[in-house]
Design an enzyme around this catalytic site. Sequence first.
Site, short mmCIF file in Angstrom:
data_model
loop_
_atom_site.label_atom_id
_atom_site.label_comp_id
_atom_site.label_asym_id
_atom_site.label_seq_id
_atom_site.Cartn_x
_atom_site.Cartn_y
_atom_site.Cartn_z
N GLY A 76 0.64 -1.24 -0.24
CA GLY A 76 -0.22 0.18 0.11
C GLY A 76 1.03 1.07 -0.52
N PRO A 77 -0.17 2.64 -0.41
CA PRO A 77 0.69 3.56 -0.16
C PRO A 77 1.34 4.24 1.49
CG PRO A 77 -1.11 4.45 0.13
CD PRO A 77 -0.95 2.78 -0.25
N SER A 119 1.48 -1.26 8.36
CA SER A 119 2.94 -1.73 9.08
C SER A 119 1.74 -2.75 10.31
CB SER A 119 3.40 -1.89 9.54
OG SER A 119 4.95 -0.95 8.64
N THR A 169 14.50 -3.07 8.05
CA THR A 169 15.38 -3.09 7.21
C THR A 169 15.69 -1.80 7.10
OG1 THR A 169 13.20 -2.93 5.67
CG2 THR A 169 14.23 -4.43 6.14
N HIS A 183 7.61 2.91 14.85
CA HIS A 183 6.95 1.34 15.02
C HIS A 183 7.86 0.70 16.23
CE1 HIS A 183 6.68 1.10 10.72
NE2 HIS A 183 7.15 1.97 10.97
N ARG A 206 5.47 -2.35 18.54
CA ARG A 206 5.67 -4.04 18.86
C ARG A 206 5.68 -4.64 20.81
NH1 ARG A 206 11.55 -3.36 16.78
NH2 ARG A 206 10.85 -1.59 15.09
N ASP A 266 9.80 -5.79 7.54
CA ASP A 266 9.35 -4.01 7.13
C ASP A 266 10.79 -3.32 6.86
OD1 ASP A 266 7.68 -2.51 7.52
OD2 ASP A 266 6.76 -2.68 9.30
#
Length: 187
Positions: free
Chosen positions: A16-17, A23, A42, A59, A63, A93
């Site tokens: 997706g954009p 995520s 990454t 991010h 988690r 990701d």
Amino acid sequence: MNSPQATSKKLILVTGPARSGKSEWAENLAISSHKQVIYIATSQVDGQDLEWQTRIEQHQNRRPPDWTTLEIPVKLSETLTTYAHQDCCILVDSLGTWLANILSQDEPAWNETLAALIEALLKASSDVILVGEETGWGVVPSFPIGRLFRDRLGHLIRRVGVISQSVYLVTGGHVLNLSALGTPLNI
């Protein structure tokens, strides 16, 4: 978000954009696997880029604390080969960030890298969820490096999508299961 039903070994692509929720959906899928999650980040940390650092921290804060995180900006195929034989769920990701890290490869090296990634994904015995960005839905970039990135990412997403059991498109605040709605393009 609705939780997907957990099944045996899966290869899943979430695309997706920017800022679409890719995520978050991928993380939801990983949680729903009810397996130990190995999160492959990454991105490369750049202490000079505070906005990028903020994105990384967002991010990280989402988690669960019991997830194992590996920071792998380049050696994605090798890492998958090492870890994708365990009874776990691997979440990568993202493919676009990984590609940006190796974009300087010439065409033969890129083709070898792509082939190694596809081989590692096909041999994986664990669940693997990959997050990949969509580019190329708008203006053709005016610079060669932008066109190279767009074209390689589009080809990468297509190659991974064709071998995935499930492909999700996250856009406009919705998740679409492309595997249920569409037909794979195997040309």
